[in-house]
Design an enzyme around this catalytic site. Structure first.
Site, PDB file in Angstrom:
ATOM      1  N   ARG A  48     -11.896  -0.364  -4.494  1.00  0.00           N
ATOM      2  CA  ARG A  48     -10.735  -1.101  -5.030  1.00  0.00           C
ATOM      3  C   ARG A  48     -10.819  -2.577  -4.674  1.00  0.00           C
ATOM      4  NH1 ARG A  48      -5.285   1.005  -3.178  1.00  0.00           N
ATOM      5  NH2 ARG A  48      -4.793  -0.848  -4.369  1.00  0.00           N
TER       6      ARG A  48
ATOM      7  N   ASP B  21      12.562  -5.191  -1.904  1.00  0.00           N
ATOM      8  CA  ASP B  21      13.906  -5.788  -1.893  1.00  0.00           C
ATOM      9  C   ASP B  21      13.865  -7.309  -2.042  1.00  0.00           C
ATOM     10  OD1 ASP B  21      12.696  -5.328   0.758  1.00  0.00           O
ATOM     11  OD2 ASP B  21      14.388  -6.500   1.490  1.00  0.00           O
TER      12      ASP B  21
ATOM     13  N   CYS C 272       2.881   3.954   0.287  1.00  0.00           N
ATOM     14  CA  CYS C 272       1.513   3.502   0.460  1.00  0.00           C
ATOM     15  C   CYS C 272       1.087   3.909   1.859  1.00  0.00           C
ATOM     16  CB  CYS C 272       1.500   1.989   0.310  1.00  0.00           C
ATOM     17  SG  CYS C 272      -0.058   1.246   0.638  1.00  0.00           S
TER      18      CYS C 272
ATOM     19  N   ASP D  62      -5.160  -8.056   6.559  1.00  0.00           N
ATOM     20  CA  ASP D  62      -6.255  -7.448   5.790  1.00  0.00           C
ATOM     21  C   ASP D  62      -7.600  -7.534   6.513  1.00  0.00           C
ATOM     22  OD1 ASP D  62      -4.391  -6.857   3.879  1.00  0.00           O
ATOM     23  OD2 ASP D  62      -4.985  -8.437   2.484  1.00  0.00           O
TER      24      ASP D  62
ATOM     25  N   ILE E  81       2.582  -7.268  10.371  1.00  0.00           N
ATOM     26  CA  ILE E  81       2.920  -7.245   8.941  1.00  0.00           C
ATOM     27  C   ILE E  81       3.194  -5.808   8.492  1.00  0.00           C
ATOM     28  CG2 ILE E  81       2.203  -7.945   6.605  1.00  0.00           C
ATOM     29  CD1 ILE E  81       2.320 -10.334   8.469  1.00  0.00           C
TER      30      ILE E  81
ATOM     31  N   ARG F  91       6.474  -0.123   1.925  1.00  0.00           N
ATOM     32  CA  ARG F  91       6.316  -1.440   1.291  1.00  0.00           C
ATOM     33  C   ARG F  91       7.436  -1.656   0.286  1.00  0.00           C
ATOM     34  NH1 ARG F  91       0.074  -2.073  -0.260  1.00  0.00           N
ATOM     35  NH2 ARG F  91       0.646  -4.243  -0.532  1.00  0.00           N
ATOM     36  N   PRO F  92       8.615  -2.041   0.793  1.00  0.00           N
ATOM     37  CA  PRO F  92       9.768  -2.213  -0.088  1.00  0.00           C
ATOM     38  C   PRO F  92       9.603  -3.424  -1.007  1.00  0.00           C
ATOM     39  CG  PRO F  92      10.298  -2.968   2.122  1.00  0.00           C
ATOM     40  CD  PRO F  92       8.910  -2.406   2.191  1.00  0.00           C
TER      41      PRO F  92
ATOM     42  N   LYS G 138      -9.836 -10.658  -5.101  1.00  0.00           N
ATOM     43  CA  LYS G 138      -9.005  -9.623  -5.742  1.00  0.00           C
ATOM     44  C   LYS G 138      -7.530 -10.038  -5.740  1.00  0.00           C
ATOM     45  CE  LYS G 138      -7.616  -5.955  -3.175  1.00  0.00           C
ATOM     46  NZ  LYS G 138      -6.171  -5.640  -3.152  1.00  0.00           N
ATOM     47  N   ASN G 139      -7.045 -10.466  -4.585  1.00  0.00           N
ATOM     48  CA  ASN G 139      -5.604 -10.706  -4.469  1.00  0.00           C
ATOM     49  C   ASN G 139      -5.151 -11.997  -5.145  1.00  0.00           C
ATOM     50  OD1 ASN G 139      -5.366  -8.284  -3.233  1.00  0.00           O
ATOM     51  ND2 ASN G 139      -5.144  -9.086  -1.158  1.00  0.00           N
TER      52      ASN G 139
HETATM   53  C1  EPZ Z   1      -0.191  -8.676  -0.344  1.00  0.00           C
HETATM   54  O1  EPZ Z   1       0.637  -7.523  -0.496  1.00  0.00           O
HETATM   55  C2  EPZ Z   1      -1.607  -8.203  -0.492  1.00  0.00           C
HETATM   56  N1  EPZ Z   1      -1.782  -7.574  -1.801  1.00  0.00           N
HETATM   57  C3  EPZ Z   1      -1.964  -7.230   0.625  1.00  0.00           C
HETATM   58  O2  EPZ Z   1      -3.326  -6.917   0.515  1.00  0.00           O
HETATM   59  C4  EPZ Z   1      -1.710  -7.890   1.971  1.00  0.00           C
HETATM   60  O3  EPZ Z   1      -1.944  -6.963   3.004  1.00  0.00           O
HETATM   61  C5  EPZ Z   1      -0.282  -8.418   2.045  1.00  0.00           C
HETATM   62  O4  EPZ Z   1      -0.019  -9.289   0.924  1.00  0.00           O
HETATM   63  C6  EPZ Z   1      -0.001  -9.198   3.316  1.00  0.00           C
HETATM   64  O5  EPZ Z   1      -0.883 -10.258   3.429  1.00  0.00           O
HETATM   65  C7  EPZ Z   1      -2.029  -8.333  -2.865  1.00  0.00           C
HETATM   66  O6  EPZ Z   1      -2.043  -9.546  -2.817  1.00  0.00           O
HETATM   67  C8  EPZ Z   1      -2.325  -7.622  -4.130  1.00  0.00           C
HETATM   68  P1  EPZ Z   1       3.938  -8.644   1.329  1.00  0.00           P
HETATM   69  P2  EPZ Z   1       2.222  -7.692  -0.682  1.00  0.00           P
HETATM   70  O7  EPZ Z   1       5.032  -8.494   0.340  1.00  0.00           O
HETATM   71  O8  EPZ Z   1       2.503  -8.977  -1.333  1.00  0.00           O
HETATM   72  C9  EPZ Z   1       7.462  -6.654   3.744  1.00  0.00           C
HETATM   73  C10 EPZ Z   1      -5.219  -5.514   0.551  1.00  0.00           C
HETATM   74  O9  EPZ Z   1      -5.735  -4.763   1.425  1.00  0.00           O
HETATM   75  N2  EPZ Z   1       8.231  -6.762   2.512  1.00  0.00           N
HETATM   76  O10 EPZ Z   1       3.509 -10.029   1.668  1.00  0.00           O
HETATM   77  O11 EPZ Z   1       2.732  -6.445  -1.283  1.00  0.00           O
HETATM   78  C11 EPZ Z   1       6.292  -5.717   3.625  1.00  0.00           C
HETATM   79  O12 EPZ Z   1       6.679  -4.368   3.797  1.00  0.00           O
HETATM   80  C12 EPZ Z   1      -3.730  -5.547   0.331  1.00  0.00           C
HETATM   81  O13 EPZ Z   1      -5.880  -6.233  -0.203  1.00  0.00           O
HETATM   82  C13 EPZ Z   1       9.580  -6.460   2.527  1.00  0.00           C
HETATM   83  O14 EPZ Z   1      10.141  -6.087   3.552  1.00  0.00           O
HETATM   84  O15 EPZ Z   1       2.678  -7.799   0.824  1.00  0.00           O
HETATM   85  C14 EPZ Z   1       5.372  -6.236   4.706  1.00  0.00           C
HETATM   86  O16 EPZ Z   1       5.815  -5.766   5.952  1.00  0.00           O
HETATM   87  C15 EPZ Z   1      -2.990  -4.489   1.038  1.00  0.00           C
HETATM   88  N3  EPZ Z   1      10.284  -6.573   1.352  1.00  0.00           N
HETATM   89  C16 EPZ Z   1       5.593  -7.731   4.641  1.00  0.00           C
HETATM   90  O17 EPZ Z   1       6.878  -7.902   3.995  1.00  0.00           O
HETATM   91  C17 EPZ Z   1       9.712  -6.976   0.210  1.00  0.00           C
HETATM   92  O18 EPZ Z   1      10.413  -7.071  -0.814  1.00  0.00           O
HETATM   93  C18 EPZ Z   1       4.563  -8.514   3.862  1.00  0.00           C
HETATM   94  O19 EPZ Z   1       4.313  -7.855   2.620  1.00  0.00           O
HETATM   95  C19 EPZ Z   1       8.344  -7.300   0.207  1.00  0.00           C
HETATM   96  C20 EPZ Z   1       7.628  -7.179   1.384  1.00  0.00           C
END
Ligand code: EPZ
Length: 428
Positions: free
Chosen positions: A402, A127, A119, A310, A332, A124-125, A24-25
């Protein structure tokens, strides 16, 4: 549509063979990347999931021709004249919609994507996404609930993608998809190393992009003027595979997992072996044998290749019946523990201190009605239900749908007693 629930009668050791679906991802950003070319793209090994259907609906809304051939799991896209606005009604269904931002900006130089919003797994910012696109020369404003990104041109530069919680996966995807059409060379430092990002880079290179270093923390992207169509087979879903590995371990079963990439599952394998399960790799398959779970675990979630967040809920299910005191630290998403209170309803002995769960293994779990709160929490509850004595009703399984293709069918084929029923409880 009526809500559905899963009814699981636990206590059966799962045995047999399961084939893992496409990731999926990996699939979601790859589908978004098809916006980068007007030519035909063919994406294969696409899982039949609610999130994939949402991404297809978004692409169609944006004017992309999308042909979905379900039996072959193939999606064909042609983005001849996409428009640049992704509306709230579709974006709110799936946070991954945010990865439309990079390709739309690169292709159109002007786009608006609704802010994905909160969420249940925590704040989940975006920035880091905004910072990265801004470095490439975009003006990015958040106004009236939309991220509005526009530029005269994108210009390659160095971009650092590491944040407080490590690198961002979809942030890296967004900047990568923007940088492939930027003028000059972009270096992404502290890029996410997840296999899904590597798969995206492989697809982009098939489209004519020039990306080096995929799978490592440093990506070098030499911008090109245009991209062409490409044909790609999506990698297997490592989280689905990991979930079935845990299913074998915690039911004392014996499952052969086909189609998964064992190299993507090192951290999961390591923890299962430590707890007492046997994991063997043979000719492209992974066999997990339950045996006796005898050792509690200390587990900390990390960006790849560390232990994946995950898979945290699924491991909590395993630890709940592993003798001794296990400790899980979530680095995370510090609040991603919604499953624990539901597992407690099944008899799990759990306590939460900030972002650390303390799980005291019990002799057995006993079935009860529980409520799924998010995708991986649902998977954790399914596993706990499979291990529990008696009947577990899991409500709100639309979360599960999902991310897990035909999970109830796959579990039944392994001998589990799992039924999908309409949930007539309107409060459920
Ligand atoms: C991806 O989400 C996955 N989703 C998530 O899978 C997964 O849990 C996550 O990566 C971590 O491995 C998809 O690939 C569609 P991140 P993503 O940005 O990219 C912080 C599932 O169950 N952060 O890597 O949105 C954030 O809050 C889903 O399949 C910032 O601070 O995650 C988190 O603490 C859920 N600022 C960390 O970084 C930002 O701009 C990692 O999040 C972006 C993220």
């Amino acid at each position: 549509m009526p809500l559905e629930k899963l009814v699981i009668t636990g206590g059966v050791p799962l045995k047999g063979v399961v084939r893992i679906s496409g990731s999926k991802n990996a699939c979601l950003p790859i589908l978004a990347a098809t916006l980068l070319t007007p030519e035909l793209c063919v994406i294969r090994n696409v899982p039949d999931l609610a999130d994939v259907r949402t991404m297809c609906a978004l692409l169609k809304w944006l004017g992309v021709q999308v042909r979905h051939d379900r039996p072959g799991c193939v999606i064909e896209t042609r983005a001849e004249k996409p428009v640049g606005v992704a509306p709230y009604d579709l974006v709110r269904k799936m946070r991954a919609s945010v990865c439309l931002l990079g390709p739309l900006l690169a292709r159109l130089h002007n786009c608006k994507v609704s802010m994905p919003g909160g969420c249940v797994i925590g704040n989940r910012p975006i920035d880091q996404h905004i910072k990265g696109l801004t470095r490439l020369g975009a003006n990015v404003e958040v106004e009236s609930g939309y991220v509005h990104a526009h530029c005269d041109e994108l210009v390659g530069t160095d971009v650092f993608m590491g944040g407080r919680f490590g690198s961002t996966v979809l942030g890296t995807a967004n900047v990568l998809m923007a940088a492939v059409l930027a003028k000059g060379t972009t270096i992404i430092e502290s890029a996410a190393c997840e296999p899904e990002i590597e798969d995206l880079a492989v697809f982009l290179n098939k489209m004519g992009a020039k990306i080096r270093g995929a799978g490592s923390p440093t990506l070098e992207i030499e911008g090109v003027k245009e991209l062409h169509g490409a044909d790609h087979v999506v990698i297997a879903d490592r989280i689905e595979a990991g979930t079935f590995m845990v299913a074998a371990a915690l039911t004392g079963g014996n499952i052969e997992i086909q189609g998964a990439c064992a190299a993507h599952l090192g951290a999961v394998r390591d923890k299962l072996e430590e707890a007492g399960a046997t994991v063997q790799r043979n000719n492209g398959t992974i066999r997990v044998t339950g045996g006796s779970l005898h050792k509690p675990l200390e587990l900390t979630t990390m960006p790849y290749p560390g232990f994946p967040t995950d898979m945290q809920a699924q491991m909590c299910a395993l630890m709940s019946i592993t003798p001794g005191i296990s400790v899980v630290t979530e680095k995370i998403y510090p609040n991603r523990f919604m499953h624990l209170s539901e597992m407690a309803r099944l008899g799990a002995d759990v306590a939460l201190e900030s972002n650390t769960a303390i799980i005291k293994g019990v002799n057995h779990l006993s079935g009860a009605p529980v409520m799924a709160s998010d995708l991986r929490a649902s998977a954790g509850l399914v596993l706990a239900g499979l291990a529990a004595e008696g009947e577990t009703d899991i409500k709100r399984i639309y979360h599960l749908d999902r991310g897990y293709e035909h999970i109830d069918t796959k579990l039944r084929e392994l001998g589990a007693s799992v039924e999908r029923l309409e949930d007539d409880d309107n409060n459920g």
